[in-house]
Design a protein around this motif. Structure first.
Motif, mmCIF file in Angstrom:
data_model
loop_
_atom_site.group_PDB
_atom_site.id
_atom_site.type_symbol
_atom_site.label_atom_id
_atom_site.label_comp_id
_atom_site.label_asym_id
_atom_site.label_seq_id
_atom_site.Cartn_x
_atom_site.Cartn_y
_atom_site.Cartn_z
ATOM 1 N N SER A 6 0.857 -1.183 0.000
ATOM 2 C CA SER A 6 0.000 0.000 0.000
ATOM 3 C C SER A 6 0.894 1.234 0.000
ATOM 4 C CB SER A 6 -0.901 0.011 1.237
ATOM 5 O OG SER A 6 -0.125 0.239 2.400
ATOM 6 N N PRO A 7 0.360 2.398 -0.350
ATOM 7 C CA PRO A 7 1.154 3.629 -0.249
ATOM 8 C C PRO A 7 1.710 3.859 1.153
ATOM 9 C CG PRO A 7 -0.785 4.026 -1.593
ATOM 10 C CD PRO A 7 -0.945 2.649 -1.018
ATOM 11 N N LYS A 21 10.852 -1.322 -7.378
ATOM 12 C CA LYS A 21 10.966 -2.157 -8.574
ATOM 13 C C LYS A 21 9.958 -3.302 -8.500
ATOM 14 C CE LYS A 21 15.234 -3.229 -7.453
ATOM 15 N NZ LYS A 21 16.582 -3.866 -7.406
ATOM 16 N N PRO A 22 9.526 -3.836 -9.662
ATOM 17 C CA PRO A 22 8.674 -5.029 -9.644
ATOM 18 C C PRO A 22 9.430 -6.193 -9.015
ATOM 19 C CG PRO A 22 8.650 -3.982 -11.808
ATOM 20 C CD PRO A 22 9.748 -3.333 -11.034
ATOM 21 N N ARG A 23 8.757 -6.983 -8.206
ATOM 22 C CA ARG A 23 9.427 -8.107 -7.551
ATOM 23 C C ARG A 23 9.821 -9.174 -8.561
ATOM 24 N NH1 ARG A 23 5.292 -10.862 -3.480
ATOM 25 N NH2 ARG A 23 7.124 -12.177 -3.141
ATOM 26 N N LYS A 50 1.271 3.558 -8.827
ATOM 27 C CA LYS A 50 1.642 2.202 -9.234
ATOM 28 C C LYS A 50 1.272 1.178 -8.166
ATOM 29 C CE LYS A 50 5.514 3.034 -12.410
ATOM 30 N NZ LYS A 50 5.137 2.031 -13.435
ATOM 31 N N VAL A 51 1.544 1.511 -6.912
ATOM 32 C CA VAL A 51 1.265 0.581 -5.819
ATOM 33 C C VAL A 51 -0.234 0.351 -5.672
ATOM 34 C CG1 VAL A 51 1.411 0.251 -3.328
ATOM 35 C CG2 VAL A 51 3.383 1.135 -4.591
ATOM 36 N N PRO A 95 -1.099 -3.747 -6.080
ATOM 37 C CA PRO A 95 -0.585 -4.023 -4.726
ATOM 38 C C PRO A 95 0.141 -5.366 -4.657
ATOM 39 C CG PRO A 95 -2.969 -4.297 -4.818
ATOM 40 C CD PRO A 95 -2.567 -3.695 -6.129
ATOM 41 N N GLU A 96 1.110 -5.446 -3.754
ATOM 42 C CA GLU A 96 1.910 -6.648 -3.522
ATOM 43 C C GLU A 96 2.708 -7.066 -4.742
ATOM 44 O OE1 GLU A 96 0.403 -9.785 -1.130
ATOM 45 O OE2 GLU A 96 -1.340 -8.649 -0.510
ATOM 46 N N THR A 97 2.986 -6.117 -5.620
ATOM 47 C CA THR A 97 3.774 -6.384 -6.819
ATOM 48 C C THR A 97 5.177 -5.805 -6.712
ATOM 49 O OG1 THR A 97 1.766 -6.363 -8.173
ATOM 50 C CG2 THR A 97 3.842 -6.067 -9.328
ATOM 51 N N PHE A 98 5.336 -4.750 -5.897
ATOM 52 C CA PHE A 98 6.582 -4.007 -5.885
ATOM 53 C C PHE A 98 7.380 -4.217 -4.592
ATOM 54 C CE2 PHE A 98 3.896 -1.734 -8.873
ATOM 55 C CZ PHE A 98 4.768 -1.545 -9.936
#
Length: 409
Positions: free
Chosen positions: A131-132, A149-151, A174-175, A179-182
């Motif tokens: 989350s932000p 960065k993307p995981r 982006k977040v 969510p839970e991607t970066f």
């Protein structure tokens, strides 16, 4: 075919399939229809072509094909197939890097968690961003700048460097969208390198150290092999990479490990169980006379690769990438002149008239490249720079629709 061991090669060009066939292997090439060209027909014995790279589909089809053509190995040198190849090999009980190792290298968040649990490996402060508020908390803890960065990414795609509080606006967007991607990490300040290596039975041999040059958003805009570093720094970098590859459990094949030499010592940014992209595999071949795809084919075939023990380079090779102002390409000149320059061994135009050049956010936003060789790194770099200086791209502002399309990337 009955007397030939079969290998499934997922994606890539023809160098690896040809090398495997030269060692007497029966090669089944797996890829998409749009990447399978005439040269592939002569490089493999069979081909499995599917519309896209969906992992589940490839896994199911490969398992079915294995009943007809039993594979002894499944291999790839392409990022998008690394996990798929490992899952197929694991399910079939084939020799290869452990699935957990491949997953750890593929997932940057998982890699950081794994290294944080090892006291021997220098840590890099990081956090998954769900989350932000997660991003804001991390920045409050470590301070700016930070890197988001993307995981699961490569080629600098989707990387953001937040240097100012105003940069958080784009990051929050982006977040929120994904969510839970970066993953967010502390900013590592220092020169960047990649270490190209090849592993046999858990022993890691260093093929070369690549000196890297970056532009906006940490996008790589140039490389030279060998890196212009002292013997002490060479030892620091190679020792850090060997320790890292031991920690993640790499047992065989190529690795491309990106690393920054900070004031606190080397810190691994990320690593991949494949050869380096961006033409690095060709730089190593020109500078050292070694092609990692040939080493991989020899390893799979169980024969000696003939790799010398020393890492002294016979020469040097450099690549430099063309960038241009965002917009629609209206004029493009100079590639023919660049190709005729001394030391230039390859030019690769990536845009044509009418194409839209995006802001430099990832490797795919570059407009082409030049590879040049020289007696030493400085000469190779000078030749690449000179050749690319002859190429000129003129762009005009994109339309609103084109800009909106780029913004959705």
């Amino acid at each position: 075919m009955k007397d030939q061991p079969a290998v499934l090669v997922l994606g890539g060009g023809t160098r690896l399939p040809k090398a495997l066939r030269a060692h007497g292997m029966y090669v089944v090439y797996g890829g998409t229809r749009d990447e399978f060209g005439p040269a592939h027909r002569d490089a493999c014995d069979e081909a499995l072509l599917l519309p896209d790279d969906t992992p589940g589909t490839w896994f199911r089809r490969a398992m079915l094909l294995h009943q007809e053509v039993p594979f002894q190995r499944v291999v790839t040198v392409r990022e998008r197939f690394l996990t798929t190849a490992a899952r197929i090999g694991d399910a079939l009980g084939l020799v290869g890097n452990p699935l957990r190792t491949v997953l750890t290298l593929k997932d940057k968040a998982l890699m950081r968690q794994h290294l944080d649990s090892r006291a021997e490996t220098p840590s890099v402060r990081s956090r998954m961003v769900r989350s932000p508020d997660d991003l804001n908390d991390f920045i409050a803890q470590v301070g700016l700048p930070v890197v988001m960065k993307p995981r699961d990414g490569s080629g600098s795609e989707g990387v953001l460097i937040l240097r100012d509080p105003a940069d958080k606006v784009a990051a929050h967007r982006k977040v929120t969208r994904r969510p839970e991607t970066f993953l967010v990490e502390e900013f590592l300040d220092g020169p960047e390198f990649s270490v190209e290596s090849f592993t046999s039975h858990g022993a890691h041999r260093i093929l070369a150290i690549t000196e890297k040059f970056t532009g906006d958003n940490a996008v790589e805009i140039g490389h030279v092999v060998p890196a212009r570093i002292s013997a002490d720094h060479h030892e620091e970098l190679t020792a850090a990479v060997r320790a890292f590859l031991d920690e993640v459990g790499l047992t065989e094949g190529p690795a491309h490990t990106e690393i920054i030499l900070t004031s606190r010592g080397p810190r691994v940014v990320e690593s991949h169980n494949r050869p380096g992209g961006d033409g690095i595999v060709d730089l190593v071949r020109h500078a050292r006379g070694i092609d990692v795809r040939d080493l991989l084919a020899a390893q799979i075939a169980g024969v000696s690769d003939g790799l010398p023990d020393d890492t002294a380079a016979a020469g040097a090779a450099a690549t430099w990438f063309l960038t241009a102002a965002p917009g629609v390409v209206t004029r493009l000149t100079g590639w023919d002149e660049a190709a005729r320059c001394p030391g230039v061994v390859e030019v690769s135009p990536d845009v044509r008239l009418g194409d839209t050049v995006a802001p430099l956010r990832g490797s795919s936003d570059r407009c082409g490249a030049v590879i040049a060789i020289g007696a030493d790194p400085d000469e190779a770099l000078d030749r690449a720079h000179h050749a690319l200086s002859l190429v000129h791209v003129t762009t005009e502002p994109a339309t609103t629709a084109e800009e909106e399309q780029e913004e959705r990337r």
